[in-house]
Design an enzyme around this catalytic site. Structure first.
Site, short mmCIF file in Angstrom:
data_model
loop_
_atom_site.label_atom_id
_atom_site.label_comp_id
_atom_site.label_asym_id
_atom_site.label_seq_id
_atom_site.Cartn_x
_atom_site.Cartn_y
_atom_site.Cartn_z
CG ASP A 97 -2.29 0.59 0.93
OD1 ASP A 97 -2.34 1.82 0.78
OD2 ASP A 97 -3.28 -0.15 0.85
CG HIS A 152 -5.28 3.78 1.16
ND1 HIS A 152 -4.85 2.52 0.80
CD2 HIS A 152 -6.57 3.87 0.75
CE1 HIS A 152 -5.85 1.88 0.20
NE2 HIS A 152 -6.90 2.67 0.16
CB SER A 311 -9.25 0.58 0.09
OG SER A 311 -8.81 0.83 -1.22
#
EC number: 3.4.21.62
Length: 998
Positions: A97, A152, A311
């Site tokens: 990620d 994220h 996600s």
């Protein structure tokens, strides 16, 4: 009982004792002992009342907002796993990620640490090619610091591994510290390179990460990345990926890496039990769903944030997989990439809101634990003076010479599905290498219990009014919501009611229709009662016995039916030729082809429009009626044969001789004309004329020649239906039938117009039953006759296994010599591409076909190479449960007459039992015959009912890009239980010179 609070209150609560207040904060325990002694015999005990009770469960401050953890069943799974007698094993999960905030308060103790690397010494201690890769690697910047600058990746890591520490959130592992988060940064604010993703995945696998969480993707297909994901799977690695956030179908517009076959693809749901509107979906590409909306987790800056997306759903699944693998891997689960993946899918809940969106259902972590436990459905219990391992699969015992011991087995598991299971127990002596081994086979059969809801049998079977000689039908749809076979027996019914005399069976989660009929033999009201015996509600074993329908739930339904006189239909509007019979009903000739010039006749409502006169036969030297007639035909309708001259010439000669009308009979065995034509519409005759079949005409001729007087009526009261849009300001086109019911019963009627069942487009015509000739104008010759329905036997074809159980796949498997539609005949197509969606692409050669450039890499679009044949384009796929097959081959068909279709070899493509991807009840079987002369013939052995055909397209696209893939109105009247067939015939292959129709 007496309670003593350790500050100021003493509670005496026994019989008549009152409450006293004491100041005993310093010596509460001593006071309690003293009171217990003083009131011996009056109180049972005295104890200090302490503040030692607290709320149970998770105390992390954001737990109340973590709906996704509770919905997925993590808390129940934790409780079950914590009861195990063994400890979980460490498991490493790679998060590919934007990186991870390494010093986040809720991730401490959860980060992977490279055991072979000494931090900060600037040396590649473990020799893996990366220096100081302590917690992972930054592939985006090429350094050893995979810290997150976006948030994220940290958010995803928290869903998997946040600590249960009374702060923030809790990750998938709860209170267990066995998870290890490997931070692999390859995404930056500008996205990530495919090469970096591949390097990160290869690193994860090589450094021991069993599972990876991949909340990223795009529309570009990479063979290199696909190969890396496949290689990881073959190495035992479970690659979990997000479905995408475009709210579209991955079946139609793929998202990668989620759509790679080796990846486990995850969709997102909301807290209101819906598929998230942003989530991608696809029953053939997206396998499971998990919570993804408003997910609270760790974030950069040592903070917490709520984010939404697939996600966020992906780490829920990755965390669940890691949790089960940590506790149960190698004990209950054989491998991560295969068995663990299967457990995730097999245990998924199947809520109705996910039907048609994902293939398996909703993540259920507690179900995963139960499903994993069920892998060990045969367990050894500890024998006397022996031991057994934690899984119950290995037991040992020490026996004295000539000694014996009895040991027990535990068979079955509450989470096993219905079916038969087999295993064996191996017994051997460890101290004697030459001692024989014994094998004890064990078989377990689990039967299911059927369940038929009572609502199926509610209401009345009301057949309404049924005419004598007719039949009324009512259908009872039997739904089996149980996991065992349901059986239903309809007890015999009294006349006029009837039903099946045999017992019917309904498999689990399936349905079938049971039909009851009413066939009255007299008028009047009938009433009855239908009683049903079932095995519903019985335990599994009892439900399988022969007399189960007598012991299960019994249902009944009232029946009502009214018999009436039969109806009798008469039409007051007719156009055609009629033979009047003195002692019987008029005989209407069928087929009966009208003359094209009837539009120029008198008013259709005028009495002069219709002619009734005796039939005259011409002399043998003038059978075709192309010579002047004798005056004896005056006042008669004249019978002549087809051929020799134009239809207009025939009726003009009859008119000149004083005849009142013409009746022609065909020279062919089958009448193929739809309408007789004229070459000069400005000088159209004023007499009516019709053409009948050859057999009917010859029979009339013989009867007249034998001396019989036959009266013929030529009736011209046609119903005119406009086949094109009315002009501006004109009312909608319509037709009208006048009819009356002269019978005693209720009349149900329908009509069929087979003269208008054809379509003509800008560059091709479609021919099928009832459309034997073109009316496109003088520059277009007659279309060929419709083909006779046929279906090529499988033994003549070869199955293309490439399409088996696949969707939207493409393969260049055929080479054929095909003339290009709407191209010069010299433009030959030799390359044929096929899709499971019902599309066929044709090109001159394989070099003009550019895979991946159009239709998302599957078929050409309006860009080159073009050339599409839509046999039945409606999102089809090959489903193994229907036994579908795609067959190909070639065949030489018999020569047809000149100018017709199919005078050549044919390439055959046969779609057998393909289904619609979202509705497996819509089944299509279509055979495409691609003739070398440019004719394309489609034959349909199975076609869905009208409700499933609204989006279906049948048609072609030319090499030049002309696109006419229309919804197929010509298929709307076709019954799903009847064979349907058509020809797509390119106009350039027809004769182009004007001609008279004879």
């Amino acid at each position: 009982m007496v309670g003593l609070e350790n500050s100021t209150w003493l509670y005496l609560s026994h019989l008549g004792l009152s409450i006293a207040q004491l100041d005993c904060a310093a010596n509460a325990e001593e006071v309690a002992k003293q009171l217990e002694s003083e009131h011996a015999g009056e109180v049972e005990f005295v104890e200090v009342d302490k503040r030692n009770l607290f709320k149970m469960g998770v105390t992390d401050t954001q737990w109340s907002r973590q709906w996704g953890m509770r919905r997925s069943g993590f808390d129940n799974a934790w409780s079950r796993l914590d009861a195990y007698s063994f400890e979980p094993d460490p498991v490493t999960v790679a998060v590919l990620d934007t990186g991870v905030q390494l010093d986040h308060e809720d991730l401490q103790g959860r980060l992977w640490q490279n055991p072979g690397e000494i931090p900060g010494n600037g040396i590649d201690d473990d020799g893996n090619g990366f220096i100081d890769d302590v917690h992972g690697w930054d592939f985006a910047d090429g350094d050893a610091d995979p810290s997150d600058d976006d948030g994220h990746g940290t958010h995803c890591a928290g869903v998997i591994g946040a600590a249960k520490n009374g702060r923030g959130v809790v990750g998938a592992f709860g209170g267990s510290s066995s998870v290890r988060i490997m931070a692999l940064r390859f995404l930056s604010s500008e996205g990530g390179r495919t090469s970096d993703a591949i390097l990160a995945l290869n690193y994860a696998v090589s450094m021991g990460a069993v599972i990876s969480s991949n909340s990223w993707g795009g529309a570009s297909h990479s063979l290199a990345l696909e190969s890396a994901v496949q290689s990881a799977k073959e190495g035992g690695h479970l690659f979990i990926a997000a479905a995408g956030n475009m709210g579209s179908s991955n079946d139609f517009v793929p998202t990668f890496p989620c759509n790679y076959e080796a990846a486990l693809c995850v969709a997102a749901t909301t807290s209101t039990e819906e598929l998230a509107d942003y989530s991608n979906y696809g029953v053939n590409s997206v396998e499971i769903a998990a919570p993804g909306t408003d997910i609270m987790s760790t974030y950069i800056g040592n903070s917490y944030a709520s984010l939404s997306g697939t996600s966020m759903a992906t780490p829920h699944v990755a965390g669940a997989a890691a949790l089960v693998w940590s506790w149960m891997g190698q004990r209950f689960v054989s491998d991560a990439a295969g068995d663990l993946r299967a457990i995730i899918l097999e245990s998924a809940q199947r809520p109705s809101f996910l039907n048609g969106w994902v293939s398996h259902g909703m993540l259920d972590v507690n179900g995963m634990v139960l499903k994993a436990e069920s892998r060990n459905w045969l367990r050894l219990l500890q024998p006397p003076n022996g031991s057994v391992d934690a899984t119950g699969t290995i037991a040992s015992v020490l026996l004295d010479a000539l000694g014996e011991v009895n040991t027990s087995l535990e068979i079955g598991h509450e989470f096993l599905a219905v079916g038969t299971y087999e295993a064996h127990i191996l017994i051997s002596g460890s101290d004697h290498e030459d001692e024989d081994e014994a094998v004890v086979p064990v078989q377990l059969t689990i039967l299911g219990s059927p369940y038929l809801p009572a609502g199926i049998f509610q209401g009345m079977l009301d057949f309404g009014v049924v005419p004598l000689g007719g039949e009324g039908r009512r259908t009872i749809r039997l739904w089996n919501y149980g996991n065992g076979t349901a059986r239903v027996k309809l007890n015999p019914l009294a006349s006029p009611f009837a039903g099946p005399l045999v017992e019917v069976s309904v498999e689990p989660h399936e349905s079938m229709d049971l039909i009851v009929t009413c066939r009255p033999t007299r008028t009047g009201q009938f009433a009855g009662n239908a009683s049903f015996g079932t095995n519903s509600g019985l335990p599994a074993v009892e439900a399988s016995l022969a007399d189960a329908t007598e012991k299960g739930e019994q249902f009944s339904m009232a029946m009502s039916c009214k018999g009436s006189e039969a109806p009798h239909l008469e039409l007051d509007s007719f156009s055609g030729a009629v033979l009047l019979q003195a002692d019987g009903l008029p005989f209407h000739f069928t087929p009966c082809v009208p003359a094209q010039w009837e539009a120029n006749f008198l008013d259709a409502q005028s009495p002069d429009t219709n002619v009734t006169a005796p039939l005259a036969v011409v002399e043998s030297s003038n059978l075709e009626g192309c010579l002047p007639h004798q005056t004896t035909v005056a006042g008669h309708i004249v019978l002549v044969s087809r051929g020799g001259c134009t239809f207009q010439e025939k009726i003009t000669l009859i008119q000149d001789a004083g005849g009142l009308g013409g009746l022609y009979y065909d020279t062919e065995g089958t009448t193929t004309l739809r309408m007789m034509g004229t070459a000069d519409v400005n000088n159209a005759p004023t007499l009516p004329a019709f053409m009948v079949s050859r057999s009917q005409g010859l029979a009339l001729r013989d009867r007249v020649l034998s001396g019989e007087v036959l009266m013929i009526s030529l009736i011209r009261r046609p119903i005119v239906l406009h086949t094109h849009l009315p002009g501006e300001g004109s009312p909608r086109a319509y037709g009208q039938l006048g009819m009356q019911n002269l019978g005693g019963g209720l009349l149900h009627w329908s009509t069929e117009i087979d003269m208008l069942t054809f379509e003509e487009h800008s560059f091709y015509s479609v021919v099928y039953p009832g459309a034997a000739n073109s009316t496109a104008g003088p520059d277009v010759a007659p279309l060929p006759p419709a083909p006779v329905p046929s279906w090529t036997e499988s033994s003549m074809l070869t199955e293309d296994a490439y399409f088996r159980n696949k969707d939207q796949q493409l393969s260049r498997v055929l080479e054929a010599q095909l003339s290009g539609c709407h191209q010069a005949n010299a433009d030959v197509w030799q390359d044929v591409q096929m899709s499971s969606n019902g599309l066929i692409a044709m090109a001159p050669d394989s070099s003009t076909f550019r895979k991946g450039s159009d239709y998302w890499g599957h078929l050409p679009s309006e860009a080159l190479p073009n050339g599409l044949l839509a046999a039945y384009w409606n999102d089809l796929r090959c489903s193994a449960s229907h036994g579908c097959r795609l067959m190909t081959g070639g065949h030489r068909f018999a020569q047809n007459e000149a100018g017709s279709c199919g005078n050549s070899n044919a390439t055959i493509i046969q779609y057998k039992d393909f289904v619609h991807r979202y509705d497996m009840s819509a089944v299509v079987s279509v055979e495409a015959r691609l003739y070398a002369d440019g004719c394309m013939e489609l034959q349909y052995d199975r076609i869905p009912g009208q409700e499933h055909r609204s989006a279906a397209k049948i048609g072609i696209e030319t090499r030049s890009g002309q696109l006419d893939l229309q919804k197929a109105p010509h298929a709307e009247g076709i019954r799903s239980d009847a064979c349907f067939y058509q020809i797509i015939f390119c106009w350039n292959l027809l004769q182009s010179s004007p001609q008279s129709l004879r």
